[in-house]
Write an enzyme that holds these catalytic residues in place. Structure first.
Site, PDB file in Angstrom:
ATOM      1  NE  ARG A  95      79.189  48.650  21.500  1.00 33.67           N
ATOM      2  CZ  ARG A  95      79.680  49.220  22.570  1.00 33.67           C
ATOM      3  NH1 ARG A  95      79.671  50.518  22.687  1.00 33.67           N
ATOM      4  NH2 ARG A  95      80.221  48.498  23.519  1.00 33.67           N
TER       5      ARG A  95
ATOM      6  CG  HIS B 185      73.398  52.003  26.680  1.00 31.11           C
ATOM      7  ND1 HIS B 185      74.154  53.143  26.841  1.00 31.11           N
ATOM      8  CD2 HIS B 185      74.229  50.966  26.930  1.00 31.11           C
ATOM      9  CE1 HIS B 185      75.383  52.805  27.179  1.00 31.11           C
ATOM     10  NE2 HIS B 185      75.471  51.497  27.234  1.00 31.11           N
TER      11      HIS B 185
ATOM     12  CE  LYS C  46      83.562  50.538  30.529  1.00 34.06           C
ATOM     13  NZ  LYS C  46      83.160  50.115  29.253  1.00 34.06           N
TER      14      LYS C  46
ATOM     15  CB  SER D 105      79.357  55.540  27.279  1.00 33.83           C
ATOM     16  OG  SER D 105      78.148  54.831  27.382  1.00 33.83           O
TER      17      SER D 105
HETATM   18  P1  ADP Z   1      80.011  47.725  29.908  1.00 37.86           P
HETATM   19  O1  ADP Z   1      81.068  48.579  30.514  1.00 37.86           O
HETATM   20  O2  ADP Z   1      79.490  46.654  30.831  1.00 37.86           O
HETATM   21  O3  ADP Z   1      80.290  47.211  28.529  1.00 37.86           O
HETATM   22  P2  ADP Z   1      78.296  49.657  28.671  1.00 37.86           P
HETATM   23  O4  ADP Z   1      77.400  50.637  29.353  1.00 37.86           O
HETATM   24  O5  ADP Z   1      79.417  50.192  27.862  1.00 37.86           O
HETATM   25  O6  ADP Z   1      78.773  48.716  29.822  1.00 37.86           O
HETATM   26  O7  ADP Z   1      77.435  48.691  27.766  1.00 37.86           O
HETATM   27  C1  ADP Z   1      76.429  47.875  28.295  1.00 37.86           C
HETATM   28  C2  ADP Z   1      75.966  46.922  27.211  1.00 37.86           C
HETATM   29  O8  ADP Z   1      75.331  47.663  26.185  1.00 37.86           O
HETATM   30  C3  ADP Z   1      77.097  46.130  26.550  1.00 37.86           C
HETATM   31  O9  ADP Z   1      76.629  44.828  26.270  1.00 37.86           O
HETATM   32  C4  ADP Z   1      77.345  46.887  25.266  1.00 37.86           C
HETATM   33  O10 ADP Z   1      77.863  46.055  24.251  1.00 37.86           O
HETATM   34  C5  ADP Z   1      75.925  47.358  24.941  1.00 37.86           C
HETATM   35  N1  ADP Z   1      75.954  48.545  24.101  1.00 37.86           N
HETATM   36  C6  ADP Z   1      76.507  49.747  24.370  1.00 37.86           C
HETATM   37  N2  ADP Z   1      76.374  50.593  23.319  1.00 37.86           N
HETATM   38  C7  ADP Z   1      75.703  49.896  22.366  1.00 37.86           C
HETATM   39  C8  ADP Z   1      75.271  50.183  21.021  1.00 37.86           C
HETATM   40  N3  ADP Z   1      75.534  51.357  20.442  1.00 37.86           N
HETATM   41  N4  ADP Z   1      74.617  49.214  20.333  1.00 37.86           N
HETATM   42  C9  ADP Z   1      74.410  48.002  20.914  1.00 37.86           C
HETATM   43  N5  ADP Z   1      74.788  47.657  22.152  1.00 37.86           N
HETATM   44  C10 ADP Z   1      75.439  48.587  22.865  1.00 37.86           C
END
Ligand code: ADP
Length: 169
Positions: A94, A19, A43, A132
């Protein structure tokens, strides 16, 4: 050049270096960037919404990122984006499996408000596997997550799992 403000929404349960990498890169492109943490994601989150906001703020401070506001929202992202007057939504991509969901969300959001564009950032190679959920899984069993998250996030995970294990005992 158009001056554009953007919102980066997500669960951030918790924030990772993946992030943070997107935040750094989006900051260079947009005149202002807002991190919007969804209070009730699909989730069940490990951390409460207040904890996720506090951890995200602390993590940004730890890595030296300034000028990014962190807010929480509930309901439709597009309503939150409109209420803050932003022009763009930032999301990260990703792996292939992210694509279908992101594609659907981007098209839905464009349908709801065609003035707000969704902009995608391709993950940095070294974070392409980082999520995460993986960090939580590793830390739940005491693994080292220092290359995935800032120190304050790792400490928050340790505290949370100790709290949960204490309750279970
Ligand atoms: P959500 O539950 O809305 O997907 P996340 O916190 O998991 O929320 O992710 C928020 C955004 O950040 C999403 O667009 C996700 O693809 C991106 N993201 C999360 N981890 C990474 C990473 N390692 N590299 C690139 N983008 C990421």
């Amino acid at each position: 050049m158009t001056i554009t403000s953007a919102i980066y929404p997500g669960s951030f349960d918790p924030i990772t270096y993946g992030h943070i990498d997107i935040v750094r890169r989006a900051k260079k492109l947009f005149s202002s960037l807002l991190i919007a943490i969804v209070a009730n994601p699909n989730k069940t989150p490990l951390f409460s919404i207040d904890e996720r906001v506090a951890i995200t703020e602390e993590a940004l401070k730890e890595v030296g990122i300034t000028g990014v506001e962190v807010i929480s929202y509930d309901g439709l992202l597009i309503d939150c984006a409109k209420s803050y007057g932003v022009d763009a939504i930032v999301r990260g991509l990703r792996v292939n499996s992210d694509f279908d969901y992101e594609f659907q969300m981007a098209l839905t959001n464009r349908d709801l408000d065609s003035d707000i564009e969704t902009v995608f950032f391709m993950t940095a190679g070294r974070y392409s596997f980082l999520a995460s959920s993986i960090v939580k899984e590793v830390k739940r069993y005491g693994g080292d997550v220092s290359s995935f998250v800032p120190k304050c996030v790792e400490q928050a995970l340790v505290r949370k799992f100790a709290e949960l294990n204490g309750k279970a005992a």
